[in-house]
Design a protein around this motif. Structure first.
Motif, short mmCIF file in Angstrom:
data_model
loop_
_atom_site.label_atom_id
_atom_site.label_comp_id
_atom_site.label_asym_id
_atom_site.label_seq_id
_atom_site.Cartn_x
_atom_site.Cartn_y
_atom_site.Cartn_z
N VAL A 1 92.19 -25.15 89.95
CA VAL A 1 92.81 -24.23 91.19
C VAL A 1 92.99 -24.67 92.49
O VAL A 1 92.18 -25.71 92.85
CB VAL A 1 91.60 -23.12 91.06
N ARG B 1 94.25 -24.45 96.20
CA ARG B 1 94.09 -23.21 97.25
C ARG B 1 94.55 -24.40 98.51
O ARG B 1 92.88 -25.07 99.11
CB ARG B 1 91.98 -22.91 97.35
N ARG C 1 98.59 -20.57 97.09
CA ARG C 1 97.10 -20.60 96.42
C ARG C 1 97.97 -20.71 94.67
O ARG C 1 99.18 -20.05 94.75
CB ARG C 1 96.94 -18.86 96.65
N ASP D 1 92.74 -14.34 94.05
CA ASP D 1 91.98 -14.74 95.25
C ASP D 1 92.47 -14.28 96.02
O ASP D 1 91.61 -12.76 95.84
CB ASP D 1 92.74 -16.59 95.55
N ASP D 2 92.77 -14.65 97.37
CA ASP D 2 92.82 -14.11 99.09
C ASP D 2 93.91 -13.45 99.00
O ASP D 2 94.33 -12.86 100.36
CB ASP D 2 92.35 -14.71 99.95
#
Length: 330
Positions: free
Chosen positions: A144, A146, A151, A199-200
């Motif tokens: 993943v 970040r 992302r 995610d964000d």
């Protein structure tokens, strides 16, 4: 006694398998079926009618289906012709977790029947077996990402690398990872770039910033496990539009295109294919729910032509990405 066997019993979804039935009577009519229990409330099914040969065998790579979900000689027909069961809401057979294989149950029945009508009146199968269709090889690494505001999910082959790099995108917040996982099985560092609903990130793609994508390219192309010389981009639906845009976002990309006389490209047309081209032997999704209009969308295409396009496109795409990397768009 009849038996059904598949070789190999475990394989990637992009690989062909040999399906054969033995122990039948001479010229015996039979129905072969395939079924995937996608979730508790969703199943995908197909069926095909055959007549055994003089040795009491049916070999899907040699013998023609005479009816059912498809007809003619189709080695992988039972898999690409899988369609959702009647009235179920789930219409698209995309893995939610690429680490879990699809389990396909194959059965052979006496006579020419249609098992889609339910179990009432359907006899017990003469034989059955379960086949595993995988989206990822053992040893492939899933990471993943970040990095700053970038992302996504990075798939790396088991080997040491560095690898040719490919960015993969789908459309409308559909955070599918299966194609990136399958590209890693072909020796690519495959970065499934997310741009919303992850995610964000924002829930929808209504406010996209072009610098986000250049940031992603810069980060990915400079990764220690990505070979220098540029990265490729693969996109479907809105992701395809983004891939085209990304090819014009850097001065280097434009300079390369001009320097090479814009010859580093291929244009493929597939009459009869629909909108959602997937890796080979995955089912044709005709209709599915789309979150943007909040309704079901007809994606078009004729199943046989669509699935033939998928089978033709995949090796061409892999070869193009490998051969064009040093003259890549990004």
């Amino acid at each position: 006694m009849a038996s059904i066997a598949v070789s190999p019993p475990t394989s990637l979804v992009t690989d062909k398998v040999d399906i054969r039935v033995t122990g039948l009577g001479k010229q015996q009519p039979v129905t072969l079926t395939a079924a995937v229990q996608y979730s508790r409330d969703a199943q995908f099914q197909s069926h095909a009618h055959y007549a055994a040969d003089s040795s009491g065998s049916v070999v899907c790579s040699r013998h023609a289906a005479v009816g059912g979900s498809f007809s003619g000689v189709e080695q992988m027909g039972l898999l690409w012709s899988l369609q959702p069961a009647a009235a179920q809401r789930v219409k698209r057979m995309i893995p939610r977790d690429v680490t879990k294989p699809l389990e396909v149950q194959l059965c052979v029945y006496d006579g020419h029947i249609d098992t889609r009508r339910g179990q009432d009146g359907v006899p017990a199968p003469l034989a059955s077996c379960v086949v595993e269709r995988r989206f990822i090889r053992d040893g492939v690494r899933r990471i993943v990402v970040r990095e700053g505001r970038v992302r996504g999910v990075l798939y790396l082959p088991e080997e040491e690398g560095p690898f040719p790099g490919v960015i993969d995108m789908y459309g409308s917040g559909a955070n599918f990872e299966h194609r990136a996982a399958l590209l890693s099985c072909q020796g690519f560092a495959a970065f499934r770039l997310m741009y919303c609903n992850f995610d964000d990130l924002p829930k929808a793609e209504t406010h996209l910033d072009s610098e986000y994508f250049t940031d992603a390219v810069d980060w990915f192309s400079s990764h220690s496990l990505v070979q220098p010389g540029g990265v490729g981009v693969v996109g479907t639906s809105f992701g395809g539009l983004l891939a085209l845009i990304m090819g014009t976002l850097t001065d280097k990309a434009i300079a390369r295109m001009e320097a090479h006389g814009k010859t580093n490209h291929q244009l493929l047309a597939y009459p009869g294919a629909g909108h959602l081209l997937e890796p080979p032997y995955m089912p044709h999704c005709k209709i599915s729910f789309h979150p943007i209009p909040g309704a079901e969308v007809d994606w078009g295409g004729e199943t046989r032509a669509h699935c033939a396009a998928q089978e033709d496109l995949w090796p061409r795409m892999i070869a193009f990405l490998r051969n064009s990397r040093l003259h890549s768009q990004l």
